[in-house]
Design an enzyme around this catalytic site. Structure first.
Site: not given
Lengths: 355, 355
Positions: B345, B193, B169, B140, B268, B343, B247-248
């Site tokens: 929102e 994070d 969050y 990404q 998450d 966010y 990779d999960c």
């Protein structure tokens, strides 16, 4: 009939010849049978405007420093598929050149205004979908707008005051759970939305006095902001509270004269002051006057609680803190940053006490 | 060199003759020595474009239904006083007609992008002032932007994931204080994070396993998101936690095969799924796969916690809740709406348990 204004922006990399990109894009407008005008820009790049028979206006600019901007103005009622086709065609031609930015359309001239800029003048679009109430009182313009996610929102003189989602505001101005109001004497300046009062009576205070200038705000909130005030505004007087519909300045002066004090003074006045007293001819003078009178009616062990400003308004916050150092009595203060859902910016709250 | 795009919109009352307003406004552009072009609009009102020697472009439209729109495009480096004079002159001429709306300028083609639309595609301007980090990993595009009020913000494939201000969050996806992690086995999917891990270790869990696919995200957060992760990402392994950079999906499948279970599974992962397994060819299929595998590794009395979507995305939320009814094992769920500061929102979080 609102205008939808789309913007598409692209940056050309140095490797791309900007003069070769124009004909490629022009063909898209020509396919739409739009009438082209090429403007003389005195060395500021290519500028073409295109007008459709349906009233559409497109603007294509290739700036000399490599920024390409496209504007499309059409009407809200237009065929969305047709609009989308045109924009997609432009985007795909431009995407081969470089990644760009296609922002949500600006909706201009809509019935319900969705743009309520932040205190630091950023453009933010709300999800307002209905004007629930509007009236001009003797003091201000009062609007209540419905938001999908925030419930009804009170807007005074085009300043968003509080939405039904904003319990966080009420809890913050009450001291974020650090204060105990049981058996206490409390004075609230402003607070006509009933939010603070509705929370405070749960703690069984001795007496809460609200001084609010505008009966029409109270009436509007009683009817449309029940997510904030519950049923507390149904009566102006209860076992442990009274709402005085008056200008707070003469009331504060009377309390000073009588030597009356309060355990808590909560200043919940709107950011832009409203008062009929002649001496308050500027925002800061009014602010200082209210602060000074409030501290005078504060019990020596009492607390003065108030909202400050947006966290980004560092200069205003600094000036406010300067004022705190100039009161007739020395005070200490603490501040806290809180996220109030409908504000879309972080907000600062103050606690002030006598030293 | 960014373009500043100002918009001024006014609605004419029926009483005002729209043909008389145009000459009044034209004089302002003429004073600026801008070159005027009047366009044929086929009955869609007046449309004039004005180009200045300095590259400025103004557009005046008086739509046949009484909406007047003015656009001004100038450059960020232009003399602000000159821009302001022109806009003020227009506004004061138009104000005598009717109140209008002067929005903050759109800044187009700026170095740091300030527009990060909400999930329901509303235009919101952030106070981003610096691109702190950008890299394309194997999975990404990773950006970290600095915001004045939110601190550093992690943006993955142009989707704002989390800012340093967003403890709300982390607390919400951990169950808003209703869960006790002491002595528990926890599996976190995503979470690169370090926000959840950093909070969770305070409660002395037995073992927290994080499965995160992208080492570059972890490295960027370790360096630039310390307001979120503290020093927890400095080591990929600690007394009560391990971070697997994998990779999960295959990891989850291995756990299912081994019969391993967890007291908590916290999903998450980013909204747009990243996985190298071929079977997940659509967002919903990926989502269902992860959900199903997660429920399979969940202890019978365990909880699956996850973020949902924006509160306004009612259709997506409905579809998600439908998925919950289609799992291999019947589940119950509760949801909560939380305000995450950056966010802009309201956001929905889910708790899911086995019936």
């Amino acid at each position: 009939m609102a205008l939808r204004h789309y913007t598409l922006d692209f940056k050309l990399s140095a490797a791309v010849d900007s003069s070769s990109t124009v004909p490629d894009l022009l063909s898209i407008f020509h396919e739409q049978e739009m009438t082209e005008t090429v403007h003389e820009t005195n060395g500021h790049g290519y500028l073409g405007t295109f007008v459709g028979k349906n009233g559409w206006l497109a603007i294509l600019r290739v700036h000399s420093h490599g920024l390409v901007t496209v504007d499309l103005q059409c009407y809200e009622e237009d065929d969305f598929a047709q609009v989308d086709n045109l924009l997609n065609a432009l985007e795909s031609k431009l995407k081969v050149i470089l990644n760009g930015l296609w922002l949500p359309a600006l909706v201009r001239g809509a019935e319900v205004d969705r743009y309520w800029p932040t205190t630091d003048n950023r453009l933010v679009e709300y999800d307002m979908d209905q004007l629930v109430y509007e009236e001009d009182s003797a003091f201000q313009n009062i609007k209540i707008l419905h938001s999908q996610q925030y419930g009804n929102a009170l807007i005074l003189d085009n300043d968003l005051n509080l939405a039904e989602s904003d319990l966080a505001y009420t809890l913050a101005i009450m001291g974020s759970g650090r204060e105990n109001y049981t058996g206490k004497e409390v004075l609230i300046l402003g607070g006509g939305d009933g939010g603070i009062l509705s929370e405070m009576v749960k703690q069984k205070p001795k007496m809460v006095t609200i001084v609010h200038i505008d009966q029409k705000v109270i009436d509007a909130c009683k009817k449309y902001m029940r997510g904030t005030c519950g049923n507390i505004l149904d009566n102006l007087k209860g076992d442990c509270y009274q709402i005085l519909v008056e200008d707070c300045v003469p009331v504060l002066k009377k309390y000073v004269q009588e030597g009356k004090t309060f355990d808590y003074v909560i200043n919940d006045l709107t950011a832009i002051p409203i008062s009929m007293e002649p001496e308050e001819d500027s925002t800061w003078e009014f602010l200082r006057l209210i602060l000074d009178l409030s501290i005078k009616v504060l019990h020596p062990s009492g607390k003065y609680l108030t909202q400050g400003n947006a966290e980004n308004m560092t200069e205003s916050l600094g000036l406010y803190e300067e004022q705190l150092g100039r009161l007739s009595c020395p005070v200490g203060f603490s501040k806290e940053v809180v996220c109030v859902p409908s504000y879309l910016e972080q907000w600062v709250f103050y606690s002030v006490w006598k030293k």
